[in-house]
Design an enzyme around this catalytic site. Structure first.
Site, short mmCIF file in Angstrom:
data_model
loop_
_atom_site.label_atom_id
_atom_site.label_comp_id
_atom_site.label_asym_id
_atom_site.label_seq_id
_atom_site.Cartn_x
_atom_site.Cartn_y
_atom_site.Cartn_z
N VAL A 11 0.82 -1.31 0.02
CA VAL A 11 -0.09 0.05 0.23
C VAL A 11 0.93 1.22 0.10
O VAL A 11 1.86 1.13 0.57
CB VAL A 11 -0.82 0.10 1.22
CG1 VAL A 11 -1.65 1.25 1.46
CG2 VAL A 11 -1.90 -1.15 1.23
N GLY A 12 0.35 2.41 -0.69
CA GLY A 12 1.21 3.64 -0.55
C GLY A 12 1.41 3.95 0.89
O GLY A 12 0.63 3.66 1.82
N ALA A 14 3.45 2.60 2.93
CA ALA A 14 4.07 1.25 3.50
C ALA A 14 5.37 1.43 3.85
O ALA A 14 5.98 0.82 4.71
CB ALA A 14 3.76 -0.02 2.69
N GLY A 15 6.15 2.18 3.07
CA GLY A 15 7.77 2.01 3.41
C GLY A 15 8.69 1.53 2.36
O GLY A 15 9.75 1.45 2.53
N ASP A 37 6.05 6.01 -8.64
CA ASP A 37 5.67 7.22 -8.72
C ASP A 37 6.38 8.06 -9.64
O ASP A 37 5.72 8.96 -10.09
CB ASP A 37 6.14 7.85 -7.27
CG ASP A 37 4.94 7.53 -6.09
OD1 ASP A 37 3.88 6.87 -6.41
OD2 ASP A 37 5.16 7.60 -4.97
#
Length: 183
Positions: A11-12, A14-15, A37
């Site tokens: 997920v965005g 998340a790291g 991105d």
């Protein structure tokens, strides 16, 4: 020697990017960091939040925003092009660490395109409340993206390794990845 590819899926917020940067500092061989991105940023500004690029619709779940992403023709081509570009980079002998939010069979597409290479899939996980807090702290995220992605990103995906960024730092996650895959 065939290229090695580490696929970080999560997920965005998340790291994934932080883990990728840590990995680049510790691997024995160089790895290029390929970010979803960066490919999204190639779209004209007018298509960042409009069809035929990507459209975002906010609804509410349990009193919190949930942002649905719909890809138009240009958006779908951009993401498919990214996967093919990654395969082209690997064919040139580049080791890659790919940071992506894979929805709708994205992992299967990668595995098909990258079948000639050593591919290591890593699920980058964290609880929803942690992801939402991180998302809220970032100016470059729509509140609600994490909530919508949370149940979709890992659905049906079997990973070679999973890391929990709520329990481990990016460096600790990278160390586990490096040790598991002998990088």
């Amino acid at each position: 020697m065939a290229a090695k590819i580490i696929l970080l899926n999560g997920v965005g917020s998340a790291g994934k990017s932080s883990i990728a940067k840590a990995l680049q500092e510790m691997t024995a061989e160089p790895y290029l960091h390929v970010e979803m991105d960066a490919f999204l940023g190639m779209l004209p500004e007018a298509l960042q939040e409009n069809m035929p690029g990507f459209a975002y619709k906010t609804s509410w779940e349990d009193g919190k925003p949930s942002v649905t992403i719909e890809a138009g023709a240009v958006g779908r081509r951009a993401m498919q092009g990214m996967r093919h570009a990654i395969a082209a980079m690997a064919r040139q002998g580049n080791n890659l660490v790919v940071d992506d939010v894979m929805l709708d069979g994205g992992m299967a597409q990668y595995l098909e395109l990258l079948s000639d290479f050593a591919v290591f899939s890593v699920g980058v996980l964290a609880p929803l409340d942690v992801l939402e807090a991180r998302e809220g702290a970032r100016a470059d995220r729509l509140p609600g993206l994490a909530r919508w992605q949370f149940e979709r990103v890992h659905k049906g995906v079997v990973y070679d390794l999973e890391v929990d960024t709520s329990a481990l730092s990016p460096l600790e996650c990278a160390e586990r990845i490096q040790a598991k895959f002998h990088l």
